[in-house]
Design an enzyme around this catalytic site. Structure first.
Site, mmCIF file in Angstrom:
data_model
loop_
_atom_site.group_PDB
_atom_site.id
_atom_site.type_symbol
_atom_site.label_atom_id
_atom_site.label_comp_id
_atom_site.label_asym_id
_atom_site.label_seq_id
_atom_site.Cartn_x
_atom_site.Cartn_y
_atom_site.Cartn_z
ATOM 1 N N LYS A 239 61.281 -25.355 -71.943
ATOM 2 C CA LYS A 239 62.102 -24.350 -72.643
ATOM 3 C C LYS A 239 63.553 -24.824 -72.730
ATOM 4 C CE LYS A 239 58.842 -20.796 -71.333
ATOM 5 N NZ LYS A 239 58.436 -19.733 -70.413
ATOM 6 N N GLN B 36 60.712 -16.626 -65.399
ATOM 7 C CA GLN B 36 59.438 -17.355 -65.430
ATOM 8 C C GLN B 36 58.446 -16.701 -64.461
ATOM 9 O OE1 GLN B 36 58.765 -19.953 -67.630
ATOM 10 N NE2 GLN B 36 56.671 -19.654 -66.928
ATOM 11 N N ASP C 13 61.329 -12.477 -74.016
ATOM 12 C CA ASP C 13 59.910 -12.682 -73.711
ATOM 13 C C ASP C 13 59.075 -11.510 -74.236
ATOM 14 O OD1 ASP C 13 58.994 -15.048 -72.691
ATOM 15 O OD2 ASP C 13 59.519 -14.592 -70.600
#
Ligand code: NAD
Length: 310
Positions: free
Chosen positions: A70, A114, A137
């Site tokens: 990312k 994460q 997200d």
């Protein structure tokens, strides 16, 4: 219904076509190339550059790899990125404080934590603490609610990436029967909502399957499109797949392989070598859904930057 996937296009789903690869690496690269041009243009015009903040708790090998990918994608597209590394014994309270700081930092456009988090931390609490305006997200209940209503919002990166991949390859989805295996909040469930939406791609009749589904094989055999997102390597076998089906393999499992330097290889949820020949389209693992997930995250972060600053 709002469609974040652009204008309708001609589709080329034809049962019996020679198998073709849904190349996520290529499609993701073209999305990142477009973003890079747009970011450079913003910079020229003196506008704000997108800034993604990623939080990594502990040192899980797979999570390290995903976060590194990312950050690399941010570099490639000209985004700013901040990686916040925290020890795996950090308290939930402290992690929530870090999120609060990022919420208040006006330079940060997108925040991602994460997953998975260590067991002593509630993922739900952490996700809910992220400012919905920075929830790139797309896991916050506010984002999920808007997605269900078909309103503009951040869409969870993996299902969004799959929709972008279907769009990129002009796969016909209207009226097709899509079978989604897995009902997680980050993949299976949002995938079923997007595919059943009145949008393009979309307009599928969707069956969502899970660990208590009976007659899974018979259901899969009815699928024009199968999205496998259960996390069991090579679960989907050729006798579960209708000839000409479109196969989206979301699974990524590290399987021990002593012949490799890393000591493992990545396996999808589909037994690729035996299933692929009778399909019309299929995603490889790696190089399918993974890169598209990152491209979708970049698109969400770019949208956040524009929403907040233009
Ligand atoms: P999860 O463990 O949260 O959910 C798995 C789902 O599969 C559950 O809903 C469960 O009911 C269902 N399931 C389990 N066994 C089943 C069975 N025998 N039959 C039918 N359904 C069954 O997993 P997840 O987070 O949704 O991830 C699934 C897979 O996708 C994992 O391999 C994960 O690593 C991978 N993944 C990949 C990406 C990517 O970018 N490519 C992103 C997210 C997840």
């Amino acid at each position: 219904m709002f469609s974040p996937f652009g204008a309708p296009a001609e589709r080329n789903f034809v049962v019996g076509l020679r198998m073709q690869i849904l190349d996520g690496k290529k499609a993701a690269q073209s999305i990142k190339d477009d973003l890079r041009i747009e970011v450079a243009q913003r910079a020229n015009e003196g506008k704000k550059i997108p800034h993604l903040a990623a939080i990594l708790v502990g040192n899980n090998g797979a999570s390290e790899t995903y976060v590194a990918a990312k950050v690399k994608a941010c570099e490639e597209t000209g985004f700013k990125s901040t990686l916040v590394r925290l020890a795996d014994d950090i308290s939930e309270f402290k992690l929530l404080e870090v999120i609060e700081d990022l919420n208040e930092n006006t330079d940060v456009d997108g925040i991602l934590v994460q997953l998975p988090l260590p067991k002593h931390i509630s993922s739900k609490k952490v996700i809910n603490a992220i400012n919905p305006d920075k929830d790139v997200d797309g896991f916050h209940p506010m984002s999920v609610g808007k997605m269900v209503e078909g309103l503009p919002t951040f869409i969870p990166a993996t299902p969004y990436g799959i929709m972008l991949l279907l769009e990129h390859y002009k796969i016909e989805t209207k009226g097709k029967h899509a079978v989604v295996i897995g009902r997680s909040n980050i993949v299976g469930r949002p995938m079923s909502i997007l595919l059943s939406g009145n949008s393009n791609p979309g307009n599928c009749t969707v069956t969502i399957c899970h660990s208590h589904t009976q007659n899974l094989k018979e259901i899969c055999l009815q699928g024009d499109i199968i999205v496998a997102a259960l996390g069991i390597p090579e679960f989907v076998k050729p006798d579960m797949v209708k000839p000409g089906a479109v196969i989206i393999d979301v699974g990524i499992t590290r399987v021990a392989d002593s012949t490799r330097k890393s000591g493992f290889k990545l396996k999808g949820d589909v037994e690729y070598d035996t299933v692929a020949p009778s399909t019309s389209w299929i995603t490889p693992v790696p190089g399918g859904v993974g890169p598209m997930t990152i491209a979708a995250l970049m698109k969400n972060t770019f949208m956040s930057c524009k929403n907040k600053n233009d």
